[in-house]
Design an enzyme around this catalytic site. Structure first.
Site, PDB file in Angstrom:
ATOM      1  N   LYS A  13      48.667 -38.359  22.415  1.00 35.52           N
ATOM      2  CA  LYS A  13      47.742 -38.924  23.139  1.00 35.52           C
ATOM      3  C   LYS A  13      47.058 -39.991  22.627  1.00 35.52           C
ATOM      4  O   LYS A  13      47.098 -41.457  22.592  1.00 35.52           O
ATOM      5  CB  LYS A  13      47.456 -38.965  24.613  1.00 35.52           C
ATOM      6  CG  LYS A  13      49.088 -38.518  25.078  1.00 35.52           C
ATOM      7  CD  LYS A  13      48.493 -37.625  26.508  1.00 35.52           C
ATOM      8  CE  LYS A  13      47.262 -36.938  26.246  1.00 35.52           C
ATOM      9  NZ  LYS A  13      47.314 -35.424  26.021  1.00 35.52           N
ATOM     10  N   ARG A  88      45.758 -36.370  35.873  1.00 34.73           N
ATOM     11  CA  ARG A  88      45.478 -34.656  35.169  1.00 34.73           C
ATOM     12  C   ARG A  88      46.259 -33.695  36.090  1.00 34.73           C
ATOM     13  O   ARG A  88      46.879 -32.782  36.290  1.00 34.73           O
ATOM     14  CB  ARG A  88      44.607 -33.437  34.399  1.00 34.73           C
ATOM     15  CG  ARG A  88      45.326 -34.162  33.302  1.00 34.73           C
ATOM     16  CD  ARG A  88      43.968 -33.448  32.471  1.00 34.73           C
ATOM     17  NE  ARG A  88      44.120 -32.654  30.965  1.00 34.73           N
ATOM     18  CZ  ARG A  88      43.986 -33.094  30.053  1.00 34.73           C
ATOM     19  NH1 ARG A  88      43.034 -34.531  29.885  1.00 34.73           N
ATOM     20  NH2 ARG A  88      43.918 -32.558  28.477  1.00 34.73           N
TER      21      ARG A  88
HETATM   22  P1  AMP Z   1      41.406 -33.626  26.624  1.00 36.31           P
HETATM   23  O1  AMP Z   1      40.562 -34.434  25.375  1.00 36.31           O
HETATM   24  O2  AMP Z   1      41.767 -34.763  27.273  1.00 36.31           O
HETATM   25  O3  AMP Z   1      42.552 -32.456  26.046  1.00 36.31           O
HETATM   26  O4  AMP Z   1      40.796 -32.754  27.356  1.00 36.31           O
HETATM   27  C1  AMP Z   1      40.038 -31.909  27.346  1.00 36.31           C
HETATM   28  C2  AMP Z   1      39.548 -30.905  27.959  1.00 36.31           C
HETATM   29  O5  AMP Z   1      38.552 -31.815  29.041  1.00 36.31           O
HETATM   30  C3  AMP Z   1      40.681 -30.666  29.101  1.00 36.31           C
HETATM   31  O6  AMP Z   1      40.819 -29.024  28.748  1.00 36.31           O
HETATM   32  C4  AMP Z   1      40.011 -30.106  30.021  1.00 36.31           C
HETATM   33  O7  AMP Z   1      38.906 -28.907  30.583  1.00 36.31           O
HETATM   34  C5  AMP Z   1      38.796 -31.351  30.489  1.00 36.31           C
HETATM   35  N1  AMP Z   1      39.919 -32.885  31.130  1.00 36.31           N
HETATM   36  C6  AMP Z   1      39.628 -33.994  30.714  1.00 36.31           C
HETATM   37  N2  AMP Z   1      40.428 -34.790  30.942  1.00 36.31           N
HETATM   38  C7  AMP Z   1      40.050 -34.062  32.196  1.00 36.31           C
HETATM   39  C8  AMP Z   1      40.877 -34.150  33.578  1.00 36.31           C
HETATM   40  N3  AMP Z   1      41.488 -35.519  33.497  1.00 36.31           N
HETATM   41  N4  AMP Z   1      41.058 -33.166  34.900  1.00 36.31           N
HETATM   42  C9  AMP Z   1      40.403 -32.421  34.761  1.00 36.31           C
HETATM   43  N5  AMP Z   1      39.861 -31.860  33.165  1.00 36.31           N
HETATM   44  C10 AMP Z   1      39.721 -33.239  32.110  1.00 36.31           C
END
Ligand code: AMP
Length: 213
Positions: A13, A88
């Site tokens: 993504k 999410r």
């Molecule tokens: P990502 O970089 O999108 O993989 O996000 C890393 C971490 O940030 C995730 O594993 C969650 O702990 C937190 N996180 C990111 N976006 C969200 C969201 N929309 N809702 C809840 N937690 C989030």
């Protein structure tokens, strides 16, 4: 054009969003990036988020919903935006719908990037990111010319705290339980376009461009 990128952790993504910024001239909004910046700065938000992130769990809905509401009000989102990693959960999607409605706006497309789960584990555990410019590498699939050093800017490469195998497995379970239901949520609104997330980065990008044409 208001877009959502859906897909498991490691589906690409962020990589695709970065290419889309240039092509469509709209900003990428990554809640993961915003939260990581807060952790680095040691803010109250960062302190609250870190434990959830390290465990591969989600940060509470109200926290990320607040972040997104503030971000969408900024001027650069007027022409459109690419949401990467938000929503999410179903409550996040419902809150987003309400916020956009109040702004007289709506989501135009939801691109769901599809990648097999074992492939995601391989991708994430080998992933390295440049501390300086954010460029991503993979120790086997796309290694830098010199180990640990960014080809683009010479910055130091690091492994994200949550890219170890135990946390990756937990992130995948969280994705399956809490985020996958969004495919159904947006299918009911006839917004979902499936993109096969395998092949070269540029091939996948081309599929996205063709789908949005
Ligand atoms: P990502 O970089 O999108 O993989 O996000 C890393 C971490 O940030 C995730 O594993 C969650 O702990 C937190 N996180 C990111 N976006 C969200 C969201 N929309 N809702 C809840 N937690 C989030």
């Amino acid at each position: 054009m208001n877009l959502i990128l859906l897909g498991g952790p490691g589906a690409g993504k962020g990589t695709q969003a970065k290419m889309m910024i240039e092509k469509y001239q709209i900003p990428q909004i990554s809640t993961g990036d915003i939260l990581r910046a807060a952790v680095k700065e040691g803010t109250e938000l960062g302190k609250q988020a870190k434990a959830c992130m390290d465990a591969g769990k989600l940060v509470p809905d109200e926290v990320v919903i607040g972040i997104i509401e503030d971000r969408l009000k900024q001027a650069d989102c007027q022409k459109g935006f690419i949401l990467d990693g938000f929503p999410r959960t179903v409550p996040q999607a419902e809150a987003l719908d309400k916020t956009l409605q109040k702004m007289g706006s709506k989501i135009d497309h939801v691109l769901s990037i599809d990648v097999d789960e074992e492939e995601l584990v391989k991708r994430l555990t080998g992933r390295r990111t440049c501390k300086q410019c954010g460029q991503m590498y993979h120790i086997i699939f796309s290694p830098p010319k010199k180990e640990g050093v960014c080809d683009k800017c010479g910055g130091e490469l690091y492994q994200r705290d949550d890219d170890n195998e135990a946390t990756v497995r937990s992130r995948l379970a969280t994705y399956n339980q809490q985020t996958k239901p969004l495919i159904d949520y947006y299918s009911k609104q006839e917004l979902v376009r499936q993109i096969k997330g395998v092949g070269s980065i540029s091939d996948i990008f081309q599929k996205i461009v063709d789908t949005l044409r």
